[in-house]
Design an enzyme around this catalytic site. Structure first.
Site, PDB file in Angstrom:
ATOM      1  N   HIS A 261       1.102 -12.018  24.970  1.00  0.00           N
ATOM      2  CA  HIS A 261       2.352 -12.302  24.235  1.00  0.00           C
ATOM      3  C   HIS A 261       2.350 -10.738  23.413  1.00  0.00           C
ATOM      4  O   HIS A 261       3.002 -10.828  22.193  1.00  0.00           O
ATOM      5  CB  HIS A 261       2.393 -13.431  23.329  1.00  0.00           C
ATOM      6  CG  HIS A 261       2.365 -14.780  24.150  1.00  0.00           C
ATOM      7  ND1 HIS A 261       3.480 -15.240  24.404  1.00  0.00           N
ATOM      8  CD2 HIS A 261       1.276 -15.535  24.672  1.00  0.00           C
ATOM      9  CE1 HIS A 261       3.349 -16.383  25.043  1.00  0.00           C
ATOM     10  NE2 HIS A 261       1.947 -16.633  25.154  1.00  0.00           N
ATOM     11  N   SER A 289       3.994 -12.840  28.560  1.00  0.00           N
ATOM     12  CA  SER A 289       2.802 -12.725  27.935  1.00  0.00           C
ATOM     13  C   SER A 289       1.815 -11.425  28.384  1.00  0.00           C
ATOM     14  O   SER A 289       0.855 -11.415  29.012  1.00  0.00           O
ATOM     15  CB  SER A 289       1.921 -13.831  28.364  1.00  0.00           C
ATOM     16  OG  SER A 289       0.762 -13.955  27.442  1.00  0.00           O
ATOM     17  N   ASP A 324      -3.213 -17.562  22.991  1.00  0.00           N
ATOM     18  CA  ASP A 324      -2.668 -18.558  24.055  1.00  0.00           C
ATOM     19  C   ASP A 324      -2.341 -17.558  25.328  1.00  0.00           C
ATOM     20  O   ASP A 324      -2.165 -16.244  25.200  1.00  0.00           O
ATOM     21  CB  ASP A 324      -1.520 -19.193  23.533  1.00  0.00           C
ATOM     22  CG  ASP A 324      -0.482 -18.529  23.107  1.00  0.00           C
ATOM     23  OD1 ASP A 324      -0.811 -17.567  22.333  1.00  0.00           O
ATOM     24  OD2 ASP A 324       0.626 -18.726  23.429  1.00  0.00           O
ATOM     25  N   GLU A 325      -2.492 -18.343  26.678  1.00  0.00           N
ATOM     26  CA  GLU A 325      -1.830 -17.683  27.727  1.00  0.00           C
ATOM     27  C   GLU A 325      -2.152 -16.200  27.891  1.00  0.00           C
ATOM     28  O   GLU A 325      -1.309 -15.632  28.341  1.00  0.00           O
ATOM     29  CB  GLU A 325      -0.353 -17.915  27.596  1.00  0.00           C
ATOM     30  CG  GLU A 325       0.030 -19.357  27.513  1.00  0.00           C
ATOM     31  CD  GLU A 325       1.624 -19.682  27.360  1.00  0.00           C
ATOM     32  OE1 GLU A 325       2.148 -20.350  28.162  1.00  0.00           O
ATOM     33  OE2 GLU A 325       2.322 -18.976  26.567  1.00  0.00           O
ATOM     34  N   ALA A 326      -3.361 -15.916  27.827  1.00  0.00           N
ATOM     35  CA  ALA A 326      -3.923 -14.717  28.086  1.00  0.00           C
ATOM     36  C   ALA A 326      -4.128 -14.383  29.408  1.00  0.00           C
ATOM     37  O   ALA A 326      -5.275 -13.754  29.931  1.00  0.00           O
ATOM     38  CB  ALA A 326      -5.039 -14.332  27.091  1.00  0.00           C
TER      39      ALA A 326
END
Ligand code: TNX
Length: 508
Positions: A261, A289, A324-326
């Protein structure tokens, strides 16, 4: 000699005689539900002579109560600072020796006044928020209403179930002004929510001034979803939000979301990119992201600079590092990077919070994982000694549509109507009560671009989350909550909150 029962009956009817209108006062309706509420007979009427008496330590809380009640009631409601409580009127008693839980309070209304007692200022403040709900809904109006202001005789004892009762606002996808956030803080506080998690950075925008890296707001502060103007908080603006929240017993928790992100950071700061060229800004709705270049020569120094400034603006003990969401960061690099973030948090004297993806990373307790999606990650975090904030998307995501009639919002986690937002237990199967720090509703703003939509998506679902966070587990009861919410809607309406008045409820 008459029986005690007869004496009670006579006394009860006598007090009803003294106050002929007592019968038509509806039973108190309080949200979140207090631990105990015992109805009495009769009422107390606030009038031009009513003063609020408190000690110096309670004055700030008393001032806020008086400020809240003055517009609609038109009463002066002077605050009197005195060492001993008054015999009548409204007394706020802050007594550190009182045998009351943290943030707990008692509230007793008699026919001559009301007394709120707490062992800490937060408890006193929550007692005043309950007191406000004993008054007619019209007392929440922003304009003067000409009527009598009676509160029913009642005895309330109360304390929260969880220490963390939060709301997250994503000010990165769309920016919200200081005043808009402060208005939400008032609403959080009314419902005894005590954490404001600000999602300050994402692919589409960077919202907080960092003196060491002015490019962040020069570029990333001026973008948002849809290509609008964006905006950002100067450090002064941010400090104002923090102070405003603090006065209302809300702790601000800043989130700088890395290593994923990060598009706004990479499009602002050339040195964060492998080729030394800033990438294009991103203003779409989809999650891209963009990953930080985690082993770039400047990256960790940059992250340290950012956190040093944000932590210095943060009196609360927590910083939220995202995580998150890496999707673009290899697993081993991700773990090393999150461990580095914990070192930074330690250096700043703060406790790290991350989204549930941090679960598999070996970190040192105390730290906090915020469950939004992945149960296994969450259980791993708990097994490693993390405390859990429960924000399961299917229950706590305020950007999900309510139902098929909603005009905007996401659906990837399903529809989240008011019942779905309310009817679950923050202590997930496999966790103990002590593993759970609390509950947080999260409003992502890809599709929320103005205050009206913010109100509509957040309320009344945040009332449901507030009750989950505050009220005792054994009080959990959807029909009862729904009935109280039907009354509470009139208060939100008086305050001008454009909440979702679901047709499934029978609003008063
Ligand atoms: C997932 S939740 C995200 C956000 C999105 C949201 C939309 C989380 C930690 N990441 O980036 O805005 O879904 O519902």
């Amino acid at each position: 000699m008459p029986s005690p029962r007869l004496v009670l009956l006579v006394l009860a009817s006598l007090s009803a005689c003294r106050d002929p209108a007592a019968e038509d006062l509806p039973a108190p309706v309080v949200l979140p539900a207090p631990v105990s509420l015992v109805d009495g007979v009769g009422s107390y009427t606030l009038d031009a002579d009513t003063v609020l008496t408190t000690s110096a330590a309670g004055e700030a809380v008393a001032d806020l109560l008086a400020e809240a009640l003055r517009p609609a009631t038109g009463l002066p409601l002077d605050v009197v600072v005195a060492d001993t409580p008054a015999d009548d009127g409204i007394s706020l008693v802050l007594d550190p020796a009182a045998d009351l839980a943290p943030e707990g309070y008692t509230l007793e209304v008699t026919e001559v006044g009301a007394t709120i007692t707490a062992a800490d200022a937060s408890g006193l403040f929550y007692g005043t928020q309950t007191f406000r709900q004993l008054l007619p809904a019209a007392s929440f109006d922003t304009a003067f209403v000409d009527r009598a202001w009676r509160v029913p005789v009642v005895t309330i004892a109360d304390a929260p179930r969880f220490a963390w009762r939060g709301a997250m606002f994503d000010v990165a996808r769309h920016f919200f002004e200081v005043e808009e956030i402060e208005r939400q803080i008032d609403l959080l506080a009314l419902h005894k929510l005590n954490r404001l998690h600000l999602h300050l950075t994402d692919d589409q925008g960077w919202r907080i001034e960092i003196a060491a890296w002015p490019e962040l707001t020069e570029v990333g502060g001026n973008t948002e979803v849809g290509g609008g103007a964006g905006g950002w908080y100067t450090q002064e603006d941010y400090a104002e939000i923090v102070d405003y929240a603090d006065a209302r017993h809300v702790t601000v928790v800043p989130e700088i979301d890395f290593p994923g992100h990060a598009n706004a950071a990479l499009s602002s700061v050339a040195a964060l990119n492998e080729d030394g060229v800033a990438i294009d800004p991103y203003t779409g709705t989809g999650v891209i992201s963009t990953p930080l270049w985690v082993d770039g020569p400047t990256t960790l120094d940059f992250v340290r600079d950012v956190w040093a400034e944000v932590a210095a603006l943060t009196p609360g003990p927590w910083i939220h590092v995202g995580g998150d969401e890496a999707i673009g960061t290899p697993t081993a690099d991700y773990a090393t990077f999150v461990q580095a973030l914990q070192e930074i948090a330690d250096d700043e004297g703060k406790t790290l919070i991350g989204w549930d993806e941090i679960g598999p990373v070996p970190l040192d307790p105390p730290y906090v994982a915020q469950y939004w999606f992945d149960v296994d990650n969450t259980m791993e975090a708990a097994a490693n000694g993390a405390q859990i904030i429960a924000s399961p998307a299917a229950r706590a995501y305020l950007d999900m549509r309510y139902d098929t009639s909603s005009d905007y919002g996401q659906t990837w986690a399903g529809y989240v109507d008011i019942e779905a937002a309310y009817d679950w237990d923050p202590v997930l199967a496999g966790l103990d009560e002590a593993d759970v720090l609390g509950v947080e509703g999260a409003l992502w703003t890809e599709y929320v671009d103005d205050e009206a939509k913010l109100d509509f998506m957040a309320w009344p679902r945040l009332v449901a989350h507030a009750e989950l966070g505050w009220s005792a587990a054994d009080a959990h009861d959807w029909p009862d909550f729904r009935d109280r919410l039907e009354v509470h809607g009139a208060r939100l309406d008086r305050m001008g909150v454009g909440f979702y008045a679901s047709p499934a409820l029978d609003w008063e």
